[in-house]
Design an enzyme around this catalytic site. Structure first.
Site, mmCIF file in Angstrom:
data_model
loop_
_atom_site.group_PDB
_atom_site.id
_atom_site.type_symbol
_atom_site.label_atom_id
_atom_site.label_comp_id
_atom_site.label_asym_id
_atom_site.label_seq_id
_atom_site.Cartn_x
_atom_site.Cartn_y
_atom_site.Cartn_z
ATOM 1 N N HIS A 10 4.820 -7.541 -10.149
ATOM 2 C CA HIS A 10 5.896 -7.865 -11.087
ATOM 3 C C HIS A 10 7.118 -8.449 -10.367
ATOM 4 O O HIS A 10 7.990 -9.040 -11.006
ATOM 5 C CB HIS A 10 6.295 -6.634 -11.918
ATOM 6 C CG HIS A 10 7.073 -5.590 -11.171
ATOM 7 N ND1 HIS A 10 6.512 -4.429 -10.699
ATOM 8 C CD2 HIS A 10 8.382 -5.514 -10.814
ATOM 9 C CE1 HIS A 10 7.421 -3.696 -10.096
ATOM 10 N NE2 HIS A 10 8.579 -4.338 -10.158
ATOM 11 N N ASP A 64 -0.697 -3.902 -10.111
ATOM 12 C CA ASP A 64 0.682 -4.335 -9.891
ATOM 13 C C ASP A 64 0.980 -4.502 -8.399
ATOM 14 O O ASP A 64 2.009 -4.035 -7.899
ATOM 15 C CB ASP A 64 1.676 -3.369 -10.526
ATOM 16 C CG ASP A 64 3.083 -3.966 -10.602
ATOM 17 O OD1 ASP A 64 3.206 -5.208 -10.508
ATOM 18 O OD2 ASP A 64 4.059 -3.202 -10.744
ATOM 19 N N SER A 84 11.564 -2.041 -5.789
ATOM 20 C CA SER A 84 10.171 -2.386 -6.061
ATOM 21 C C SER A 84 9.553 -3.111 -4.881
ATOM 22 O O SER A 84 10.122 -4.075 -4.354
ATOM 23 C CB SER A 84 10.078 -3.273 -7.307
ATOM 24 O OG SER A 84 10.346 -2.543 -8.468
#
Length: 533
Positions: free
Chosen positions: A172, A202, A276
């Protein structure tokens, strides 16, 4: 002065700023009033304080207890461990900046108002054209408006995993990015290319053309225990090389809706936007997870963060680097949670994954797995629940021979299975009317037999087909279909077996979509599925 200020406030052009000035004057006046009113109290307090300073302290012998040297030693040791891990890991964690270029629709030119002189040229056109030129007016009338370009930038983190410049991060982070820039610990910046992505976990792998890199040491996430200390290192809110500490709060978190394959490590180490793709590190300085998501109501950390286990991430990264894609293992079983009640009914204690059904001609069928088997170990690793078992199978290379321990009829049995390829599931499914693989939707279905109906706890009179496999990321998965769901109707046609289900779908243009009636958890509902969306 005061009259002048009031006069300006009556002028609409200065009213808003003047009202703000008025508030400031009012605030200052109130503060002065408060100070004057409080003056006697302050004087009294000062006098009392002066007396107190000259009064002997009656209990001067009482002191705060001293901290023991042993306790200080443990605290200093932990602090030193944090420092060493931070220093050792910082060079392996990078900052990622992405740019997404969006094309905005052109601004529409407003049509001119109707001329009072009627259609055609007005008497003033000739005059304006004499001053500005006829060519200018023609260009204004005919020139199309250009699309507007807008850039959206984002910040995130990544982990260097080898000397070749491969960087592991979240999918993402880079999805839809037109430009990706990686900044190292020593401030060197490089343009990055995407080697491969895996939306089902992901994860993504980037590559930079750089030398003198410091690859991270990858640990064993299976060895983590709840309560272990961990550090989260990344780029939260763009603050480079931020380190936060916490513990492993839980393992095996799933069904969060973040990816198709989920088995997250939960931690209370602060993870924020920008973390992230960063590293979750143990006290040995080994990366044990890739920080991915948080649960929040404020947009910031609330002590519930999630990281992808490095064992899962390593398999995905290796596959993406080698082939640009991820090959996943396939066994061909329908699994379900092993609740304490079901386990007790089988005479089993402990964890495991319960086999609900076995697809014919599948690797599981050839290995001898049966409905009702409880898988307790897979290829030497204990199986605690169905999600762990599912991830173990998916992360096993196709063609591998594995040992599966099962609990069956009160005794333990060991089976050998050769793992198939998940993408080859359709070729293994039988097409004899009992089983059908619907590649367009990403499901394998079987006719509801009396035996299957009894296992599922439904009446065989319902008819229809039940789902045995759903491809992660497929049309069916996105629509919410899961193994064990019963499909009863396609459009307005009631179906009785797998062949009818195939025929009913063939009657529709799936790019335009079709309505399905589904029975799940004893409740009927309708879904609309469309291929290509």
């Amino acid at each position: 002065m005061h009259e002048r200020a009031l006069a300006q406030c009556r002028n609409p052009t200065v009213a808003s700023s003047c009202s703000l000035q008025g508030e400031h004057r009012m605030t200052r006046t109130r503060i002065r009033g408060f100070s004057l009113a409080a003056a006697p109290t302050l004087i009294a307090a000062i006098a009392l304080g002066a007396l107190t300073l000259h009064t002997p302290i009656a209990r001067s012998q009482e002191r705060a207890p001293e901290i023991s040297e042993e306790a200080l030693h443990h605290a200093r040791s932990l602090s030193e461990a944090f420092r060493e891990v931070s220093r050792a890991s910082a060079h392996s964690v990078v900052n990622i900046r992405t740019v997404r270029i969006e094309q905005m629709p052109p601004r529409q030119r407003l049509a001119p108002p109707p001329s009072p002189f009627g259609p055609g040229r007005s008497p003033f056109d000739e005059m304006f054209e004499r001053f500005f030129g006829e060519q200018h007016f023609d260009q204004q009338r005919q020139e199309p408006q250009q699309p507007q370009r807008r850039e959206r930038s984002g910040v995130a983190s990544g982990v260097i995993i080898d000397d070749s410049g491969h960087v592991l991060t979240n999918n993402h982070v880079v999805q839809g990015a037109d430009e990706i820039e990686v900044t190292l610990h020593d401030r060197r910046t490089f343009s990055a290319t995407v080697i491969g992505t895996d939306p089902q976990t992901d994860l993504a792998v980037l590559r930079i053309d750089a030398s003198g890199l410091a690859p991270a040491r990858l640990g064993d996430s299976d060895a983590l225990e709840v309560g272990d200390w961990v550090l989260a290192i990344g780029n939260p809110f763009g603050f480079e090389q931020t380190v936060t500490a916490g513990i492993v709060s839980a393992k095996g978190r799933s069904q969060l809706g973040l990816a198709d394959f989920e088995y997250f490590i939960q931690t209370d180490a602060a993870i924020n936007p920008g973390n992230s793709g960063g590293a979750l590190v143990n006290l040995e300085g080994q990366v044990v997870g890739i920080n991915t998501a948080i649960t929040t109501r404020t947009g910031g950390a609330l002590g519930i963060g999630f990281a992808i286990p490095i064992n899962m991430a390593r398999h995905v990264a290796d596959s993406l680097i080698d082939t640009g894609d991820v090959e996943r293992g396939f066994l061909g079983v329908q699994i379900q949670p092993l609740t304490p009640e079901i386990a007790e009914s089988f005479g089993h204690t402990g964890g495991g994954a319960l086999i609900g059904d076995v697809a014919e001609n599948s690797p599981a069928a050839r290995a001898g797995l049966q409905p009702g088997d409880i898988v307790t170990r897979f290829n030497g690793r204990p199986v605690r629940d169905m999600n762990e078992f599912r991830n173990y199978v998916a992360s096993t290379s196709p063609g591998s021979s594995v040992e599966i321990h099962v609990f069956r009829d009160g005794s333990r049995t060991t089976l050998q299975a050769e793992i198939g390829r998940l993408d080859d599931r359709a070729a293994q499914a039988m097409r004899d009317g009992d089983t059908a693989a619907i590649e367009e939707l990403g499901v394998v279905v079987e006719t509801l037999t009396p035996e299957a109906a009894a296992r599922m706890g439904v009446s065989e009179d319902i008819g229809g087909v039940f789902i045995t496999e759903v491809t992660p990321g497929s049309v069916a998965a996105r629509a919410g279909l899961r193994p064990g769901h019963l499909l009863i109707e396609v459009g307005a046609r009631r179906i009785t077996d797998a062949n009818e289900f195939r025929e009913a779908l063939d009657a529709y243009d799936l790019t335009r979509g079709v309505r399905l009636q589904v029975l799940a958890d004893g409740v009927r509902r309708y879904l609309f599925v469309r291929v290509g969306r």
